[in-house]
Design a protein around this motif. Structure first.
Motif, mmCIF file in Angstrom:
data_model
loop_
_atom_site.group_PDB
_atom_site.id
_atom_site.type_symbol
_atom_site.label_atom_id
_atom_site.label_comp_id
_atom_site.label_asym_id
_atom_site.label_seq_id
_atom_site.Cartn_x
_atom_site.Cartn_y
_atom_site.Cartn_z
ATOM 1 N N ALA A 4 37.570 39.492 45.822
ATOM 2 C CA ALA A 4 36.129 39.509 45.569
ATOM 3 C C ALA A 4 35.644 38.074 45.599
ATOM 4 O O ALA A 4 36.170 37.219 44.880
ATOM 5 C CB ALA A 4 35.828 40.141 44.214
ATOM 6 N N LEU A 5 34.661 37.801 46.437
ATOM 7 C CA LEU A 5 34.101 36.455 46.537
ATOM 8 C C LEU A 5 32.780 36.426 45.787
ATOM 9 O O LEU A 5 31.880 37.227 46.062
ATOM 10 C CB LEU A 5 33.909 36.070 48.007
ATOM 11 N N ALA A 22 37.783 40.642 38.032
ATOM 12 C CA ALA A 22 39.191 40.367 37.699
ATOM 13 C C ALA A 22 39.741 41.448 36.782
ATOM 14 O O ALA A 22 40.908 41.851 36.907
ATOM 15 C CB ALA A 22 39.314 38.993 37.044
ATOM 16 N N SER A 23 38.915 41.940 35.865
ATOM 17 C CA SER A 23 39.354 42.990 34.948
ATOM 18 C C SER A 23 39.662 44.291 35.691
ATOM 19 O O SER A 23 40.388 45.140 35.192
ATOM 20 C CB SER A 23 38.295 43.246 33.869
ATOM 21 N N GLY A 25 41.203 44.255 38.541
ATOM 22 C CA GLY A 25 42.389 43.999 39.357
ATOM 23 C C GLY A 25 42.143 43.272 40.657
ATOM 24 O O GLY A 25 43.071 43.112 41.471
ATOM 25 N N TYR A 26 40.926 42.807 40.878
ATOM 26 C CA TYR A 26 40.632 42.089 42.110
ATOM 27 C C TYR A 26 41.050 40.628 42.002
ATOM 28 O O TYR A 26 40.854 39.995 40.963
ATOM 29 C CB TYR A 26 39.136 42.149 42.422
ATOM 30 N N ASN A 27 41.615 40.110 43.075
ATOM 31 C CA ASN A 27 41.821 38.674 43.178
ATOM 32 C C ASN A 27 40.460 38.022 43.446
ATOM 33 O O ASN A 27 39.603 38.616 44.112
ATOM 34 C CB ASN A 27 42.801 38.346 44.292
ATOM 35 N N ILE A 28 40.275 36.833 42.932
ATOM 36 C CA ILE A 28 38.955 36.223 42.926
ATOM 37 C C ILE A 28 38.891 34.993 43.830
ATOM 38 O O ILE A 28 39.814 34.173 43.851
ATOM 39 C CB ILE A 28 38.552 35.815 41.485
ATOM 40 N N VAL A 51 45.671 37.883 37.818
ATOM 41 C CA VAL A 51 45.236 38.000 39.201
ATOM 42 C C VAL A 51 45.254 36.625 39.847
ATOM 43 O O VAL A 51 45.315 35.590 39.178
ATOM 44 C CB VAL A 51 43.811 38.603 39.301
ATOM 45 N N GLU A 52 45.196 36.624 41.155
ATOM 46 C CA GLU A 52 45.121 35.360 41.898
ATOM 47 C C GLU A 52 43.676 34.876 41.891
ATOM 48 O O GLU A 52 42.747 35.649 42.176
ATOM 49 C CB GLU A 52 45.586 35.592 43.338
ATOM 50 N N VAL A 53 43.478 33.619 41.568
ATOM 51 C CA VAL A 53 42.128 33.052 41.545
ATOM 52 C C VAL A 53 42.100 31.802 42.413
ATOM 53 O O VAL A 53 42.820 30.833 42.160
ATOM 54 C CB VAL A 53 41.670 32.697 40.118
#
Length: 263
Positions: A4-5, A22-23, A25-28, A51-53
């Motif tokens: 998610a951008l 992020a909550s 489960g999306y990487n940011i 998550v990956e940020v």
């Protein structure tokens, strides 16, 4: 991997959108021009949600920023499933008292960059047959608003743009949701703590967390528009039918007129 951008992710509404995604489960991919705040956000999200940020520190008012952001995602193989166009500037000032450079910044940030981000990432989403775009407009998009004419005009552009984009993309599996919040409890508003608490309790102002949750829920449901909060819905309804002559009379009321003459 799902990314998610979010633009303007380092503070205010953008930070809440980043937390919400992020909550889930999306990487940011967090984008803003505040390097230190971005680093802090990345550490918090990665530790809290595992998550990956990734962060991109860039001036979103630069007309080349959208292409630079898109190129960075391509180089790193980040597939953007959710695009949240959130970054914005609210400046209280009549047009003639606003520096031309600030007008250029607001127009580039709200209109040019958001349009180009949707162009680049919308194309990829359409080709994949899925994706979500959320565009932050404002309740001010429904009314010519003295003292923020430049701001409300750009939000009106986003209102029209998001609506047209929905028609172009939704049958290809890409949702486009425009959010029209009223006052949100962010640093945009220079209010003391007591006034903020009162406005939140009365529903005149909504918390940024609440707006983000509602916005994300509406986006995943494929809704075309969201106006969060009963008070904001009432205001937007009134604004939509308010005659220009009546508004002109209202701003001649002495206290309001004095306020307009100061900004």
């Amino acid at each position: 991997m799902n990314y998610a951008l979010i633009t303007g992710a380092s503070s205010g509404m953008g930070r809440c959108y980043a937390n919400e995604m992020a909550s889930r489960g999306y990487n940011i991919i967090a984008v803003s021009n505040q390097a230190e705040q971005l680093d802090t956000l990345a550490k918090e999200l990665s530790q809290t949600y595992k998550v990956e940020v990734n962060t991109i520190c860039i001036d979103l008012a630069d007309t080349t920023s959208a292409k630079e952001i898109y190129d960075i995602t391509l180089e790193n193989g980040w597939i953007v499933d959710v695009l949240i166009c959130n970054a914005g500037i609210l400046l209280f000032s009549t047009l003639l008292r606003t520096e031309p450079e600030k007008l250029i910044t607001i127009n580039n940030l709200h209109c040019t960059t958001n349009t180009l981000l949707c162009r680049y990432f919308g194309q990829e989403m359409k080709e994949r047959g899925k994706g979500h775009i959320l565009i932050m407009s404002s309740s001010t998009a429904w009314l010519p608003y003295p003292t923020i004419s430049h701001y409300s005009a750009t939000k009106s552009y986003l209102k029209s743009f998001a609506s047209a984009l929905w028609y172009e993309l939704h049958r290809a599996g890409v949702s486009v949701t425009a959010v029209f919040p009223g006052a949100v409890d962010t640093p945009f508003y220079k209010l003391d703590a007591k006034t903020r608490r009162l406005f939140l309790r009365l529903g005149v102002m909504l918390s940024a967390e609440d707006v983000a949750r509602r916005g994300i829920k509406a986006m995943f449901r494929g809704r075309r528009r969201l106006t969060p909060g009963l008070f904001t819905k009432i205001v937007v309804g009134i604004c939509a039918i308010l005659p220009a002559r009546l508004l002109d009379l209202l701003i001649q009321i002495p206290p309001i007129k004095r306020l307009l003459n100061r900004v």
